[in-house]
Each structure stands twice: as structure tokens, then as C-alpha cells.
Design an enzyme around this catalytic site. Structure first.
Site, mmCIF file in Angstrom:
data_model
loop_
_atom_site.group_PDB
_atom_site.id
_atom_site.type_symbol
_atom_site.label_atom_id
_atom_site.label_comp_id
_atom_site.label_asym_id
_atom_site.label_seq_id
_atom_site.Cartn_x
_atom_site.Cartn_y
_atom_site.Cartn_z
ATOM 1 N N ARG A 1 0.644 -1.299 -0.109
ATOM 2 C CA ARG A 1 -0.001 0.005 0.072
ATOM 3 C C ARG A 1 0.876 1.303 -0.118
ATOM 4 N NH1 ARG A 1 -2.070 -3.690 -1.161
ATOM 5 N NH2 ARG A 1 -3.912 -4.653 -0.441
ATOM 6 N N SER B 1 -10.632 -0.168 3.943
ATOM 7 C CA SER B 1 -9.841 -0.654 5.152
ATOM 8 C C SER B 1 -9.264 0.811 5.617
ATOM 9 C CB SER B 1 -8.579 -1.604 4.716
ATOM 10 O OG SER B 1 -9.085 -2.701 4.113
ATOM 11 N N GLU C 1 -4.667 3.495 6.742
ATOM 12 C CA GLU C 1 -4.223 3.250 5.220
ATOM 13 C C GLU C 1 -4.591 4.473 4.594
ATOM 14 O OE1 GLU C 1 -5.664 0.409 1.826
ATOM 15 O OE2 GLU C 1 -5.256 -0.365 3.712
#
Length: 356
Positions: free
Chosen positions: A166, A236, A331
Site C-alpha cells: 500500500r 480498510s 491506510e
């Protein structure tokens, strides 16, 4: 003259999937690279903050934005056929899931595991999106970025993008005064299915096709994940933590936590499992809550404020650290009044604890 849409003090509620009701001084939709250059130049000369968004699917606005929000709608797809592979040249304002569907319908296979991921092509590269055993970096050939200082376009090939979980160079070195405008995606003509472990209960290797994988993943995601059009969320909220093998083994022995060994020797731990097994009892702050089916997703049930979302996230962050000695890192991108804010300023992240 390039056509642009201007709005004054418009709500950003419909332009961020968390559905946080904040405003910006101006919201401008751009459809061409030149429009993006023009607007950014005006902002720079006038010392006005600006930020570029696609679908607003991975952001949390913490307060009203005092500058210009530029909405990227620069679109276009060019497909080039080579002997052994397909090369897709895709502009950053295209929706990711639309690209997955288009390629599948054209018989160009390889993106099906990334079906139904919200957001645009640009954010796919910046975040290195991933799901079910596939990440953007696995199909990326290059990323074109525009310097908003000198209006030059630079092509950065895959090996120089510093892709990781990510993350990418576009979140660090090129995060300021640069914009992702186009990506190159390379897909082999020799298709091989990627059957991630969590798909094994839904599919068998016999007579498997890309269409079956696509349909099953769409079905799973629709069943497990909240539709942002109905329930505000940014997917998320936390990343799955990466920890050292020795620490992971202790957790596995104690809790049988789902884990995924990585090529770099670290082990990825399921953040959703950690949150679920902490067993928070009816934890809700105002209209901010944990999604019942996917604990890694924080939701806006109706009219949650950013402060309520952050307060909820802080409680989760603190509790997981206390029980499991694991640091959860957000995130989502946190946006303040004049730009992005480092998560460490809000969650007091200790860099020494990122790998434990």
C-alpha cells in the site's frame, strides 16, 4: 480555452466515499492535462492550497478545506497488442473497476483479482492497490507523472516506483506538486489464474476461468464490504501490519492469527482479525462505527463527523497495541484544512514499532 466547472463553497460530501460533510473554497473538475496545469498554476501564483482527488475513496477530510479541490476526470484508454502481451495506456481519471470490466470483456485477462476496488487509476498506482494475491505493481509497466512546477511529464518505470505494501514513491518523493496522469499496464497473453487462499472455499481449479474469478470476487466483496453509495466508508481504515517472523510465530502460537509470509522475510498479520478478536462490545462514537462483517472498515452510519471517526480509530489503535503489541497504521489519507496530514501527528506512530 479549456472548459472547467467551478463551484464556490460546495460541500465535499458527495466527493468523498466517507461522506463527511465538509466544504472547500472551490471544487474544480478537470478533463485535460492542460486544465490541470492551468488550475494548479493559478493556485501556486495566488498561494492557494490545492489537492487533487479522483473518486475520494481513500481519504478522510478532518475539517473544511481552505483551498481548491481538483477532481481528476482526465480519461482515455489505449490498448496496444504485442506478440506475447497486451499493453494498456490508461489515463489517471478512469475508474479502476471499469478498466477491469473492459479488459475482461475484450478477452484481455489478468486484472480480475482486483475487481470492484473503488477509486481511479491514479490512486491505484499511488496506493499500490491489492487484493486476493495480486497488487498493482504486478501488472504495472510504468507511471507517468506531471510536474506542476515546470509542466514536464516524467515516465517512471516499475522498478523505480518503489512499490511496497500500500505504498509507492508517489506517496513520498513525488507527493508534492506532482500528479499521476497515466499508467502503463502489461498483461501477458498466457493467462494463469491466481487462486488466493481465501478463494479456495468458493472456487476449484477445475475449468477455472477469469470470468469465474471476477464474478466470485465481486460476489464476495458485495457480501462482505459496505457499498459506499449506501454507507459511508473508505475501505480498510488500517493497513495489515507487517511484523518480524519471530513475533508473528508467538502470535500464531497464542491466537492462531491469520498470517501471510512475505518475500522480504516479514509476516503480514490480518488487522481485521486483531480487531475482531479484541471483541469490542458495541463500540460506536456518534455515527462512527465498526462494520459488522468486515472489522477493518470504519463506517459513517449517517452523519458522522471526522472527529468521531478519528476518536473511534484511536480507541482501536490503542487497544490493539495494548493487547497484541502491534501498531496499526492508517491506510486512509488524512486531509486537514490545507493539505495532507501525517498519521503520526494524530496517532502518535512510533517508527521503531512499525516492524516488531
Amino acid at each position: 480555452m479549456h472548459k472547467k466547472k467551478y463551484f464556490s463553497s460546495q460541500s465535499l460530501k458527495d466527493l468523498n466515499t466517507f461522506a463527511i460533510d465538509v466544504t472547500a473554497k472551490k471544487i474544480i473538475f478537470v478533463k485535460t492535462i492542460q486544465s490541470l496545469i492551468d488550475i494548479s498554476k493559478i493556485c501556486q501564483l495566488s498561494n492557494i492550497p490545492y489537492i487533487i482527488l479522483g473518486e475520494g475513496s481513500n481519504v478522510l477530510f478532518l475539517e473544511n478545506y481552505v483551498g481548491v479541490v481538483i477532481i481528476n476526470r482526465i480519461k482515455g484508454i489505449k490498448i496496444v497488442e504485442k506478440k506475447n502481451f497486451w499493453l494498456l495506456h490508461v489515463f489517471s481519471g478512469e475508474k479502476w473497476h471499469n478498466l477491469v470490466k473492459l479488459t475482461l470483456n475484450l478477452g484481455i485477462l489478468g486484472l480480475e483479482n482486483l475487481a470492484l476496488i473503488p477509486g481511479c487509476i491514479g490512486s491505484a498506482a499511488i496506493q499500490n492497490i491489492g487484493a486476493y494475491g495480486l497488487e498493482f505493481k504486478d501488472v504495472c509497466q510504468y507511471v507517468d507523472i506531471l510536474s506542476l512546477k515546470d509542466n514536464t511529464i516524467k515516465r517512471i518505470y516499475k522498478n523505480s516506483c518503489k512499490f511496497s505494501y500500500r505504498n509507492s514513491i508517489f506517496k513520498d518523493q513525488y507527493k508534492n506538486e506532482h500528479a499521476v496522469i497515466r499508467v502503463g499496464i502489461k498483461l501477458s497473453k498466457k493467462w494463469r489464474p491466481i487462486l488466493f487462499s481465501s478463494l479456495e472455499n468458493y472456487i476449484t481449479p477445475i475449468n477455472i476461468t477469469a470470468y469465474k474469478i471476477f464474478n466470485i470476487i465481486c460476489k464476495i466483496r458485495k457480501k462482505k464490504l459496505p457499498d459506499p453509495k449506501k454507507i459511508g466508508n473508505a475501505g480498510s481504515f488500517f493497513k495489515n501490519p507487517l511484523i518480524k517472523k519471530k513475533k508473528a510465530q508467538k502470535l500464531i502460537n497464542l491466537y492462531k492469527v491469520p498470517n501471510y509470509p512475505q518475500k522480504n522475510g516479514l509476516v503480514k498479520i490480518s488487522a481485521a482479525w486483531l480487531i475482531e478478536n479484541y471483541k469490542f462490545k458495541h463500540l460506536q462514537i456518534g455515527d462512527a462505527a465498526i462494520h459488522k462483517k468486515q472489522k477493518l472498515i470504519l463506517i459513517n452510519k449517517k452523519n458522522a463527523t471526522a472527529q468521531e471517526i478519528i476518536k473511534l480509530a484511536k480507541i482501536i489503535h490503542k487497544c490493539i497495541l495494548k493487547k497484541f503489541n502491534i501498531l496499526l497504521e492508517p491506510e486512509v489519507d488524512l486531509i486537514g484544512a490545507s493539505g495532507k496530514i501525517k498519521a503520526s501527528k494524530i496517532f502518535k506512530l512510533n517508527s521503531k514499532l512499525k516492524v516488531i
